[in-house]
Design a protein around this motif. Structure first.
Motif, PDB file in Angstrom:
ATOM      1  N   THR A 121       0.813  -1.210   0.000  1.00  0.00           N
ATOM      2  CA  THR A 121       0.000   0.000   0.000  1.00  0.00           C
ATOM      3  C   THR A 121       0.850   1.265   0.000  1.00  0.00           C
ATOM      4  O   THR A 121       0.304   2.373   0.092  1.00  0.00           O
ATOM      5  CB  THR A 121      -0.922   0.013   1.226  1.00  0.00           C
ATOM      6  OG1 THR A 121      -0.139  -0.167   2.416  1.00  0.00           O
ATOM      7  CG2 THR A 121      -1.944  -1.117   1.151  1.00  0.00           C
ATOM      8  N   ARG A 167       3.928  11.057  -4.788  1.00  0.00           N
ATOM      9  CA  ARG A 167       2.613  11.244  -4.176  1.00  0.00           C
ATOM     10  C   ARG A 167       1.578  11.622  -5.230  1.00  0.00           C
ATOM     11  O   ARG A 167       0.434  11.140  -5.192  1.00  0.00           O
ATOM     12  CB  ARG A 167       2.697  12.319  -3.099  1.00  0.00           C
ATOM     13  CG  ARG A 167       1.347  12.692  -2.512  1.00  0.00           C
ATOM     14  CD  ARG A 167       1.467  13.680  -1.383  1.00  0.00           C
ATOM     15  NE  ARG A 167       2.062  13.092  -0.199  1.00  0.00           N
ATOM     16  CZ  ARG A 167       2.084  13.680   0.996  1.00  0.00           C
ATOM     17  NH1 ARG A 167       1.525  14.865   1.158  1.00  0.00           N
ATOM     18  NH2 ARG A 167       2.659  13.106   2.020  1.00  0.00           N
ATOM     19  N   ARG A 181      -4.551   5.548  -4.893  1.00  0.00           N
ATOM     20  CA  ARG A 181      -4.820   5.400  -3.455  1.00  0.00           C
ATOM     21  C   ARG A 181      -6.254   4.941  -3.190  1.00  0.00           C
ATOM     22  O   ARG A 181      -6.513   4.135  -2.290  1.00  0.00           O
ATOM     23  CB  ARG A 181      -4.581   6.724  -2.732  1.00  0.00           C
ATOM     24  CG  ARG A 181      -3.128   7.133  -2.591  1.00  0.00           C
ATOM     25  CD  ARG A 181      -2.401   6.276  -1.601  1.00  0.00           C
ATOM     26  NE  ARG A 181      -1.078   6.800  -1.290  1.00  0.00           N
ATOM     27  CZ  ARG A 181      -0.151   6.116  -0.646  1.00  0.00           C
ATOM     28  NH1 ARG A 181      -0.416   4.881  -0.244  1.00  0.00           N
ATOM     29  NH2 ARG A 181       1.020   6.643  -0.391  1.00  0.00           N
TER      30      ARG A 181
END
Length: 364
Positions: A80, A102, A109
């Motif tokens: 994850t 990110r 996500r």
């Protein structure tokens, strides 16, 4: 609304069953150990995960089992991207996310979620249940039909809780109810893959069955793939289609559920299965194998096969050569084992079917 009802609102299309969803190759995580005075320097590394490889298909459940400290939870956090891997690769639907930024991870996500082990520490005690469930939607800019609050109440109903619990705080719930809140939070973004890190280990046995059945119902109705991390072999057998066995940071055996439980090839798998209690005291098919010695430190693991220091079949070759994870003759399709001297599959099947005791390890 029952746990087997699907969520309202538009869902992104789930991959067809059998589509490779998660491809893990040589995944590694070493935690540096610092020492020295007055200047700190790295003096070693804890090899928590060392060269783990496996695949998970759409709609499939892969069980990941092993003793405490073998690297199961670390593997889940690497999948994850809650932890940065030291080496290897993780591909999600063909996209390499191992070192994604990110910004690159943002759209992914919502499709990969995690259910944490401890329902008491994984929920913010200062937030209401409604805030806990709607926060992921707010962060990802998702506005479901009817609003986020309505979606959160719908999720609470799906996991078997009262929608009126929306304004309550975590301390007002039991452990099993808190874990259901964690499941609702994981479902808030319509994930395609859930990593469940020992989701029932902190719960009573009766509550464990409720949560596992809830997850199974959601998997059937929503087509979610699971990486189900646990040390309870009976729960893993009930929930998973395939099972991977870890020992000291490495996968030593991986196979479909029936093949692994009925024809274990690796001595460590054999020992784990022999230690698992059976609900029927008259149905004793394997003699208890008591492993000798302690689990080696991941800071300085044994050379060659890491299980050799506790294995009753170990020979000189085991200390000098690391066994590859390969399919052995007679194992069946997809049954992989990392052992120089594996258990005989036919003999294991006969013992399981006829109740013949397994050989005991030699005592040092």
């Amino acid at each position: 609304m029952s746990a087997e009802q699907t969520l309202s609102g538009p869902l992104s299309p789930a991959p067809a069953a059998g589509t490779p969803m998660l491809e893990v190759n040589g995944l590694t995580k070493h935690f540096p150990v610092m020492g020295g005075f007055p200047f700190k320097r790295q003096v070693g590394a804890v090899q928590a995960v060392d060269g783990v490889s496996f695949n998970v298909s759409a709609g499939e459940s892969l069980g990941l089992v092993g003793e405490s400290g073998c690297g199961k939870s670390t593997t889940g956090r690497l999948l994850t991207r809650l932890l940065e891997p030291t080496g290897g690769s993780v591909k999600y639907l063909g996209q390499d996310i191992t070192h994604a930024s990110r910004k690159e991870l943002a759209p992914i996500r919502s499709e990969i979620q995690m259910i944490f082990q401890d329902p008491y520490s994984s929920l913010n005690p200062r937030h209401t249940v409604g805030t806990i469930i709607t926060n992921p939607m707010e962060i990802n800019g998702i506005n479901p039909p009817g609003g986020r609050a309505a979606r959160a109440k719908e999720l609470l109903e799906i996991v078997g809780l009262n929608p009126e619990h929306y304004n309550r705080f975590p301390h007002e719930f039991s452990g099993g109810q808190r874990q259901r809140i964690g499941v609702a939070r994981a479902l808030a973004l319509n994930p395609k893959l859930i990593v469940a890190d020992e989701p029932v280990s902190a719960l009573d046995v009766s509550i464990q069955a409720q949560v596992v059945n809830l997850l199974q119902g959601l998997q059937r109705e929503m087509g979610i793939a699971f990486v189900f991390i646990a040390h309870d072999l009976s729960i893993v057998r009930h929930f998973s289609q395939r099972v991977a066995v870890m020992y000291l940071g490495k996968i030593v055996e991986i196979a479909d559920r029936d093949s692994l439980y009925e024809r274990p090839r690796h001595p460590y798998t054999h020992a784990l299965l022999s230690a698992a209690p059976d609900a029927d005291p008259d149905n004793v098919t394997l003699e208890r194998i008591r492993l000798t010695g302690d689990v080696p430190s991941p800071l300085n693991p044994p050379s060659g096969c890491r299980f050799r220091t506790r294995c009753w079949k170990a020979q000189e070759k085991c200390a000098t050569e690391e066994p590859p994870l390969i399919q052995l003759g007679g194992s069946g399709s997809g049954h992989l084992t990392a052992c120089h001297f594996p258990e005989d599959a036919d003999a294991a099947a006969r013992r399981a079917g006829e109740g013949v005791p397994a050989p005991r390890p030699t005592q040092d």
